[in-house]
Design an enzyme around this catalytic site. Structure first.
Site, PDB file in Angstrom:
ATOM      1  CB  CYS A   3      37.183  37.113  44.229  1.00 26.67           C
ATOM      2  SG  CYS A   3      38.598  36.171  44.789  1.00 26.67           S
ATOM      3  CG  HIS A  18      39.841  39.513  47.233  1.00 25.20           C
ATOM      4  ND1 HIS A  18      38.742  38.694  47.073  1.00 25.20           N
ATOM      5  CD2 HIS A  18      39.397  40.785  47.062  1.00 25.20           C
ATOM      6  CE1 HIS A  18      37.685  39.460  46.821  1.00 25.20           C
ATOM      7  NE2 HIS A  18      38.062  40.718  46.803  1.00 25.20           N
ATOM      8  CG  ASP A  36      36.495  43.987  46.322  1.00 22.69           C
ATOM      9  OD1 ASP A  36      36.417  42.749  46.189  1.00 22.69           O
ATOM     10  OD2 ASP A  36      37.104  44.517  47.261  1.00 22.69           O
TER      11      ASP A  36
END
Length: 1121
Positions: free
Chosen positions: A211, A458, A475
């Protein structure tokens, strides 16, 4: 932090990660929350945009009586309801495999909720201090609860030693009070959301822990000038994306521009030279940004886009030192691609820039040596010569905490503007030679966010691609429209207040630390906006790339169409003698064929089977009249054999109808064996008539000398016949002499174990229960000496070997990424067999000195705990990890046998000599029933003492404070040296002869730091004890401290002295009587009342630290190609 299951994935499949023992040992001082027994999952706690704006909040108080007498591993609270959802608190009173209270928030009805449920909550958990609420321990976090992560919280909530200490106030009358503040937001349905349709943009798939890379790639992609330059990098149709970073990035950007669904990054990470393990290591965005830009800059050299990276991102600043009293100035020009800005102590970006250019005075002991002028007072600083068109600001959210000797995340509030004016206050940031005609006014383009703690979390990005008012959140796979408040203010960090919805006696608002906050900012200069936010269309993309990617799209579409029409077709897999001959003894040893490697036909279900035979005739050149098809059947013993020929009636049916008959599992496959008889000239002939008396048998030949098994053919036999009647034929098939004596064995089954029995040549096939599809293995009769000559003299021993053989890759534990050697072992080898073979390979006489550690298939690392001596029965037990079998083991060579070591306790002790500065690190190894006194006696044999009769003591030191003096009779078995330092030292003579009014006090070093507008005391250095006498003044005590620490007068004169109680300093004068401060004995922990020495921390970072988890892998970002 992201969970990891390294396994091959289809490019278009999202990885689902099991909740495994990814963190298999205790996690000391973990700052961030975790699910029960698991590290932070990447997908969790990262769904702000999925949540509606109005959370519902409530407080639950749980009073637990008879707490110290709880004799259960875990305990659940009553169920309480917040936001229409049922919750409960879960605690492990004695710790979840750690020496800490473990506490989690749990979804109470998770087992009965419908498939795909999910809910999002911000929450805090607290253990109330019932004596003084100020010392209540409270931790907060946020999480997306779902089927795979139905609990979340803190494995290391608070040390058990603090919780169970009756003087601390957490247990009063053996009652513990736990509070849970929970705020729930409703969640939008994740699965039906279409990013392209809703926003016009698509996301990037997460490979496991990528991510951080996805957020950076989206940011770079949305700088159109950069994207255009990437498209213009020269690549050819012969390049392979997996080996070419430019082509892989072009391909990725093209797909982001034209795809309708999220894009995979696997090609790009392969072009970086990353293996699966790299994709599962979470790295730093800033580090990846620098490494990637350096690589691209290098690859752009000598091309039409050379210099693009510099043009976009490179700025320059000037470091200067200017003397105050003489005319001397030293300057140095440096370039930068990004700027690191302080967050701690700065309220916003402007405050950080002010700090960046702050002038430092070089005076006193720190004067500047100005060449011919000698030592001079001077001022030192940095000013900017020019800023780049695209300004990348890295916010220093992570920093090293010297007091805690660990990295921490700074979640303080830190503001950043939509419009950034770096010419403000008459260009205060600019150097004299800066070009003042350039207007350094910038617009915010993107905000990269980190959500989580220092140990992982994250990343996602808020971007406004065209610098309009519309923001988007990228995202991973999901892109959503967001307003400016969500992109800016909500990413400032700090604390968030949520009002209570439940009326009650305690209506104080809930305060949650916001673990999601900005980590990197990208600004674009207004005057360069039109150049940078340019149009990028198909003409910018090389033709070969367009063709390649369109072809990829077409193939993907074909694949999709193929899947969509799958229900109309049946796959017919046709095995033939040629397949058996090709596979047996190479790819397979048991049964007859691997059906995935035979010829298959995709046939419409409505086609009559007889027409399919025409297809076979066309494809395989076997006329229809010479074809006979057999249906395969799965037997009860899990073998798979041809069962019977198709009847004429069945062959008249459609393919679809036939599949239904043959396959109870209802998958879209029909498996057949094509029997083709061949005449003397090897041409096909009609198949022989078959009646009930005829049995079709398959034959494998074994050669013990070569250790080879091969297929030699098939025969029809009569069920009333006997094996001895076909021996001549078998010898002919094997190429043996007609009278060669052979032995026959029936291969019966191989799961869960091999069953292969000798066949009686004189008994009829019917008597031996031989039927269609059975397999007979045969070999020459072994001569008597073959037992010694051959490893596997007969078929059963060879098949047993094949079934159990296992190649194991051995790695030295200290080099866990490199294979040292491989051994061919058997799964049923005993523990002793395995270590014996390893010892042989290493040339070691004593195999008991080998210690093995198993492999974690998910993290691709050694498990934290080694295999105990003879604690497993077989090799297979060492290799199994949940539902996977690994082929890796790690080894260590011990200095004593493992059974002995397991009876010993090893303690890491730092010995401090009475007069020498440097500590000696000792590993003390003693039998587990030993006492602290035994440890001290052992230390005396290993170190030089100041005098032969010196007495020693053992202390527990934690965060530069002494928490305990161990009694000499205390057993060492329960002493934990993993999280704190054990220190041994000589007891000074003055402490042995304490007068009735003398006091032994704690003395600690400290500095003061300001954080969030509060002054905090931070301890450092080595703490010690000091005897103070009644009536002794501070001046007298100072003389003894200076002598003890051997501090020079000049330095010592700068030190301040304070009495500290519970972290509050009360400064002392030289005339103060020190002993009068230390009268109170009912103090909250003796270590919390001490004489503090305030001075700057100039000591180097200590040479030793409390033991870390055995396998901590810190890996820099590397792009290898």
């Amino acid at each position: 932090m992201t969970m990891m299951t390294p396994q091959p994935l289809d490019e278009d499949e999202e990885m689902l990660v099991p909740h495994s023992d990814l963190v298999e040992g205790p996690q000391p001082l973990v700052e961030g929350p975790q699910p029960m027994e698991v590290a932070q999952a990447d997908s969790a706690g990262t769904v702000e945009n999925q949540a509606s704006d109005e959370p519902q909040a409530s407080r639950f108080t749980w009073t637990i009586e008879n707490f110290s007498r709880l004799n259960i591993k875990k305990l659940y609270s009553d169920v309480f309801v917040v936001g229409g959802y049922k919750w409960r608190v879960l605690i492990f009173p004695k710790g979840n495999n750690v020496d800490y209270l473990s506490m989690y928030l749990d979804v109470a009805d998770s087992s009965s909720l419908p498939y795909g449920w999910s809910r999002y909550a911000q929450f805090s958990l607290a253990v109330v201090n019932q004596m003084n609420n100020k010392y209540t321990i409270k931790k907060d976090t946020q999480h997306q609860f779902n089927q795979r992560a139905s609990d979340w919280g803190f494995t290391s909530f608070m040390p058990l030693s603090e919780l169970y200490d009756p003087n601390k106030g957490y247990l009063v009358n053996d009652t513990c009070v736990v509070e849970a503040d929970v705020a729930v937001r409703k969640v939008i349905d994740y699965w039906t959301y279409d990013s392209k349709k809703e926003t016009g943009y698509v996301g990037l798939k997460n490979q496991g822990a990528t991510c951080y890379m996805n957020s950076l790639l989206q940011t770079l992609y949305h700088i159109p000038y950069f994207r255009k330059a990437v498209y213009h990098m020269p690549t050819t149709e012969n390049d392979n994306p997996s080996g070419s970073i430019p082509l892989a990035l072009q391909s990725l950007f093209y797909k982001l521009q034209y795809n309708d669904t999220s894009v995979a990054t696997k090609e790009l990470t392969k072009s970086f030279g990353w293996d699966t393990y790299d994709s599962f290591m979470q790295h730093d965005v800033q580090e990846l940004n620098r490494v990637l830009c350096e690589k691209l800059e290098d690859k752009m050299k000598g091309t039409v886009v050379e210099g693009t990276i510099q043009k976009l991102f490179e700025g320059h600043h000037m470091n200067y030192i200017e003397c105050i009293n003489v005319d001397f100035k030293s300057t140095r020009k440096e370039s930068f691609y990004d700027l690191q800005l302080d967050v701690k102590g700065c309220k916003d970006v402007y405050a950080s820039f002010d700090k960046y250019v702050e002038v430092e005075r070089l005076e006193g002991d720190n004067k500047y040596h100005a060449e011919e002028h000698g030592l001079q007072d001077a001022k030192k600083g940095v000013l900017f010569i020019d800023f780049p068109p695209v300004l990348q600001l890295q916010l220093k959210r992570f920093e090293y905490d010297f007091m805690r000797d660990t990295m921490v995340k700074i979640n303080d509030r830190y503001e950043f503007p939509l419009e950034l004016d770096l010419d403000r206050e008459n260009g205060k940031y600019l150097s004299p030679e800066a070009d003042r005609s350039v207007r350094n006014l910038y617009m915010l383009h993107s905000v990269l966010v980190h959500s989580g703690g220092v140990h992982g979390g994250h990343y996602y990005a808020f971007i406004r691609p065209t610098l309009s008012d519309q923001w988007y959140k990228f995202d991973d796979e999901r892109v959503t429209k967001e307003d400016v408040k969500r992109a800016l203010e909500e990413q400032y960090g700090g604390e968030e207040e949520l009002p209570q919805t439940n009326p009650g006696y305690n209506n104080t608002p809930f305060k949650f630390t916001k673990y999601s906050n900005a980590y990197m900012l990208v600004y674009i200069r207004v005057s360069d906006k039109d150049k940078i936010i340019c149009d990028v269309d198909e003409k910018d993309i090389a033709e070969h790339l367009r063709i390649r990617l369109k072809k990829e799209q077409e193939e993907k579409e074909d694949k999709r169409r193929y899947k969509a029409q799958a229900h109309l077709y049946t796959i017919i897999k046709v095995a033939r003698d040629e397949d058996l001959r090709e596979q047996i003894g190479k790819d397979i040893y048991f049964d007859l064929v691997d059906h995935d490697k035979v010829r298959n036909f995709r046939i419409q279900k409505q086609m009559p089977f007889n027409l399919f035979k025409d297809e076979v005739a066309k494809e395989l050149g076997i006329p229809v009249q010479f074809q006979r098809f057999w249906i395969w059947a799965k037997r009860q013993n899990h073998t798979y054999r041809p069962n019977r020929p198709l009847t004429p009636q069945e062959e008249a049916q459609t393919v679809g109808a036939l599949r239904e008959v043959s396959n109870k599992a209802h998958n879209a496959e029909l498996k057949l064996f094509l029997e083709v008889e061949r005449g003397l000239d090897s041409r096909p002939v009609p198949p022989p008539e078959k009646n009930k008396e005829d049995i079709l048998l398959f034959f494998k030949l074994y050669d013990p000398d070569k250790e080879e098994l091969r297929y030699v053919g098939r025969l029809f036999v009569k069920s009333s016949g006997k094996p001895m009647e076909i021996l001549t034929k078998l010898n002919e098939m094997a190429g043996f002499a007609p009278d060669q004596e052979i032995e026959l064995f029936e291969e019966i089954k191989f799961e869960p174990s091999v069953m292969c029995e000798r066949l009686d040549k004189r008994a009829s096939f019917r008597f031996s229960q031989i039927e269609d599809g059975d397999i007979i293995c045969f070999q020459k009769r072994p001569p008597p000496e073959s037992e010694e000559k051959n490893r596997f003299p007969d078929v059963p021993s060879f098949l047993e070997y094949v079934k159990n053989r296992q190649i194991v890759h051995f790695r030295a534990l200290e080099r866990p990424k490199e294979d040292e050697f491989c051994l061919e072992l058997a799964k049923n080898h005993t523990y002793d067999d395995v270590v014996e073979r390893v010892a042989q390979r290493l040339g070691l006489d004593d195999s008991s000195k080998i210690r093995l550690t198993p492999h974690n298939c998910y993290s691709q690392q050694p498990k934290p705990n080694p295999i105990k001596y003879r604690s497993v029965d077989h090799l297979l037990d060492m290799l199994v990890h949940y539902n996977q079998i690994s082929d890796i083991l790690y080894y260590e060579i011990l200095d004593i046998p493992l059974p002995e070591l397991q009876c010993l306790k090893t303690l890491k002790v730092a010995f401090h000599h009475a007069t020498k500065d440097e500590a000696t690190i000792l590993n003390i190894r003693l039998p587990k029933p030993s006492t602290v006194g035994d440890v001290l006696n052992e230390i005396k044999t290993k170190v030089e003492l100041s005098h032969p009769n010196a007495e020693l003591r053992l202390l527990e030191v934690f965060y530069h404070k002494i928490y305990k003096i161990f009694p000499v009779h205390e057993k060492i078995e329960n002493i934990n040296d993993q999280y704190w330092t054990l220190r041994a030292e000589e007891i000074p003579e003055e402490e042995k002869n304490l007068g009735p009014n003398d006091r032994l006090i704690h003395v600690y070093h400290f500095t003061k730091e300001t954080a969030q507008n509060q002054v905090q005391v931070q301890n450092f250095g080595e703490p010690f004890f000091l005897v103070i006498h009644e009536g002794e003044t501070l001046a007298e005590v100072k003389l003894r401290i200076q002598k003890k620490l051997q501090v020079p007068d000049e330095e010592f004169s700068k030190w301040k002295f304070a009495f500290l109680s519970l972290g509050r300093p009360e400064y002392l004068e030289d005339s103060d009587i020190v002993s009068s401060r230390f009268q109170r004995r009912d103090v909250y922990g003796a270590w919390e009342q001490y004489l503090g020495l305030e001075h700057s921390d100039i000591t180097p970072k200590r040479a030793y630290s409390s033991s870390q988890n055995r396998h901590t892998f810190e890996k820099p970002v590397k792009i290898y190609n």
